[in-house]
Design a protein around this motif. Structure first.
Motif, PDB file in Angstrom:
ATOM      1  N   GLU A  70       0.835  -1.208   0.000  1.00 14.15           N
ATOM      2  CA  GLU A  70       0.000   0.000   0.000  1.00 14.15           C
ATOM      3  C   GLU A  70       0.870   1.259   0.000  1.00 14.15           C
ATOM      4  N   THR A  71       1.944   1.232   0.790  1.00 11.16           N
ATOM      5  CA  THR A  71       2.868   2.372   0.831  1.00 11.16           C
ATOM      6  C   THR A  71       3.550   2.551  -0.522  1.00 11.16           C
ATOM      7  N   LYS A  72       3.970   1.437  -1.129  1.00 15.17           N
ATOM      8  CA  LYS A  72       4.662   1.502  -2.418  1.00 15.17           C
ATOM      9  C   LYS A  72       3.738   1.929  -3.549  1.00 15.17           C
ATOM     10  N   ALA A  73       2.459   1.649  -3.433  1.00 13.28           N
ATOM     11  CA  ALA A  73       1.514   1.840  -4.540  1.00 13.28           C
ATOM     12  C   ALA A  73       1.539   3.248  -5.124  1.00 13.28           C
ATOM     13  N   GLY A  74       1.712   4.256  -4.294  1.00 15.76           N
ATOM     14  CA  GLY A  74       1.691   5.621  -4.795  1.00 15.76           C
ATOM     15  C   GLY A  74       3.059   6.185  -5.100  1.00 15.76           C
ATOM     16  N   SER A  75       4.080   5.348  -5.180  1.00 23.36           N
ATOM     17  CA  SER A  75       5.435   5.871  -5.359  1.00 23.36           C
ATOM     18  C   SER A  75       6.059   5.412  -6.663  1.00 23.36           C
ATOM     19  N   ASN A  76       7.232   5.946  -6.924  1.00 26.46           N
ATOM     20  CA  ASN A  76       7.995   5.509  -8.092  1.00 26.46           C
ATOM     21  C   ASN A  76       8.527   4.098  -7.915  1.00 26.46           C
ATOM     22  N   HIS A  77       8.528   3.591  -6.700  1.00 27.08           N
ATOM     23  CA  HIS A  77       8.980   2.230  -6.437  1.00 27.08           C
ATOM     24  C   HIS A  77       7.855   1.212  -6.591  1.00 27.08           C
ATOM     25  N   ALA A  78       6.670   1.644  -6.994  1.00 29.15           N
ATOM     26  CA  ALA A  78       5.515   0.743  -7.105  1.00 29.15           C
ATOM     27  C   ALA A  78       5.782  -0.429  -8.044  1.00 29.15           C
ATOM     28  N   ASP A 105      20.254  -0.754   4.180  1.00 28.39           N
ATOM     29  CA  ASP A 105      20.153   0.534   4.861  1.00 28.39           C
ATOM     30  C   ASP A 105      21.425   1.369   4.665  1.00 28.39           C
ATOM     31  N   GLU A 106      22.179   1.031   3.648  1.00 30.52           N
ATOM     32  CA  GLU A 106      23.403   1.760   3.351  1.00 30.52           C
ATOM     33  C   GLU A 106      23.155   2.760   2.220  1.00 30.52           C
ATOM     34  N   ARG A 107      23.761   3.886   2.290  1.00 30.13           N
ATOM     35  CA  ARG A 107      23.648   4.910   1.245  1.00 30.13           C
ATOM     36  C   ARG A 107      24.114   4.366  -0.107  1.00 30.13           C
ATOM     37  N   ASP A 108      25.166   3.560  -0.087  1.00 29.59           N
ATOM     38  CA  ASP A 108      25.712   3.021  -1.333  1.00 29.59           C
ATOM     39  C   ASP A 108      24.692   2.181  -2.091  1.00 29.59           C
ATOM     40  N   PHE A 109      23.773   1.556  -1.385  1.00 29.75           N
ATOM     41  CA  PHE A 109      22.769   0.728  -2.048  1.00 29.75           C
ATOM     42  C   PHE A 109      21.820   1.600  -2.874  1.00 29.75           C
ATOM     43  N   CYS A 110      21.343   2.688  -2.323  1.00 32.88           N
ATOM     44  CA  CYS A 110      20.434   3.589  -3.046  1.00 32.88           C
ATOM     45  C   CYS A 110      21.145   4.230  -4.248  1.00 32.88           C
ATOM     46  N   HIS A 142      14.371   9.810   3.749  1.00 35.39           N
ATOM     47  CA  HIS A 142      13.422   9.181   2.826  1.00 35.39           C
ATOM     48  C   HIS A 142      12.888   7.858   3.360  1.00 35.39           C
ATOM     49  N   GLU A 143      11.626   7.605   3.113  1.00 35.06           N
ATOM     50  CA  GLU A 143      10.994   6.324   3.418  1.00 35.06           C
ATOM     51  C   GLU A 143      11.334   5.403   2.253  1.00 35.06           C
ATOM     52  N   ALA A 144      11.904   4.242   2.509  1.00 38.57           N
ATOM     53  CA  ALA A 144      12.434   3.377   1.452  1.00 38.57           C
ATOM     54  C   ALA A 144      11.369   2.911   0.461  1.00 38.57           C
ATOM     55  N   HIS A 145      10.193   2.571   0.922  1.00 32.05           N
ATOM     56  CA  HIS A 145       9.162   2.044   0.023  1.00 32.05           C
ATOM     57  C   HIS A 145       8.429   3.146  -0.735  1.00 32.05           C
ATOM     58  N   ASN A 146       8.496   4.363  -0.252  1.00 28.45           N
ATOM     59  CA  ASN A 146       7.922   5.511  -0.955  1.00 28.45           C
ATOM     60  C   ASN A 146       8.830   6.705  -0.687  1.00 28.45           C
ATOM     61  N   PRO A 147       9.900   6.835  -1.480  1.00 28.51           N
ATOM     62  CA  PRO A 147      10.913   7.862  -1.201  1.00 28.51           C
ATOM     63  C   PRO A 147      10.396   9.296  -1.266  1.00 28.51           C
ATOM     64  N   GLU A 148       9.229   9.491  -1.894  1.00 22.84           N
ATOM     65  CA  GLU A 148       8.675  10.842  -1.944  1.00 22.84           C
ATOM     66  C   GLU A 148       8.190  11.289  -0.568  1.00 22.84           C
ATOM     67  N   ALA A 152      10.436  12.307   8.553  1.00 27.89           N
ATOM     68  CA  ALA A 152       9.904  13.303   9.484  1.00 27.89           C
ATOM     69  C   ALA A 152      10.041  14.670   8.827  1.00 27.89           C
ATOM     70  N   PRO A 153       8.960  15.211   8.255  1.00 26.04           N
ATOM     71  CA  PRO A 153       9.048  16.459   7.485  1.00 26.04           C
ATOM     72  C   PRO A 153       9.710  17.601   8.237  1.00 26.04           C
ATOM     73  N   GLU A 154       9.528  17.668   9.562  1.00 27.49           N
ATOM     74  CA  GLU A 154      10.136  18.768  10.306  1.00 27.49           C
ATOM     75  C   GLU A 154      11.661  18.682  10.307  1.00 27.49           C
ATOM     76  N   ASP A 155      12.209  17.475  10.156  1.00 25.61           N
ATOM     77  CA  ASP A 155      13.653  17.310  10.123  1.00 25.61           C
ATOM     78  C   ASP A 155      14.256  17.745   8.792  1.00 25.61           C
ATOM     79  N   CYS A 156      13.449  17.807   7.752  1.00 26.24           N
ATOM     80  CA  CYS A 156      13.956  18.106   6.412  1.00 26.24           C
ATOM     81  C   CYS A 156      14.271  19.585   6.221  1.00 26.24           C
ATOM     82  N   SER A 157      13.637  20.435   7.019  1.00 23.11           N
ATOM     83  CA  SER A 157      13.803  21.869   6.795  1.00 23.11           C
ATOM     84  C   SER A 157      15.231  22.336   7.030  1.00 23.11           C
TER      85      SER A 157
END
Length: 167
Positions: A70-78, A105-110, A142-148, A152-157
């Protein structure tokens, strides 16, 4: 034969030996089933069919992990199969409590897919690794299954001033 150059005799002997070696190699090295159904070894079909499958397939994952689907469904990872990132999950399906799939969970993987590559289509999400939060784990923001979706939006600012300015 008196006009035949004597220096050609060793060359002819070498060619005859090479042709003999080639014929012998073909006789001893080419499998009997080669060429039976085309330009390949037909015994390979049965050998591959007898292998134990190691991939579970997307549908098996859906049975237990419908929240992730369900989380992936609306993302580019769908469109990505779960096993694209988590690896073969056949053993996990057989013994879910004993075998855990890989959780990257490694940056190199993404970066394997999202690192800048000019040959990728325009619009494909890519980053310049050295400039986009260098050294930071992607899952921090980013959330892995839906990177969009940010974690935590407050942390992104802190990094994304455009988010802070819209508040």
């Amino acid at each position: 034969m008196s006009n035949f150059p004597k220096q050609m005799i060793p060359v002819i002997i070498i060619f005859a030996i090479l042709i003999g070696v080639f014929i012998a190699a073909q006789i001893f090295l080419v499998p009997d089933s080669f060429g039976e159904y085309g330009h390949y070894r037909s015994d390979a079909v049965g050998e591959v069919a007898s292998l134990e499958p190691i991939y579970a397939g997307f549908q098996v994952c859906v049975e237990c992990h419908d929240d992730v689907v369900e989380t992936k469904a609306g993302s580019n990872h769908a469109g990505l199969s779960c096993e694209t990132c988590h690896g073969p999950a056949g053993a996990h399906v057989e013994a879910p409590d004993e075998v855990t799939p890989n959780i990257p969970d490694e940056r190199d993987f993404c970066i394997l897919c999202h690192g800048y590559n000019p040959s990728r289509p325009s619009g494909f999400p890519q980053i310049l690794e050295g400039y986009h939060n260098p050294g930071q784990n992607c899952l921090t923001c980013h959330e892995a299954h839906n990177p969009e979706l940010p974690h935590a939006p407050e942390d992104c600012s802190a990094c994304h001033r455009e988010i802070a300015n819209k508040k």
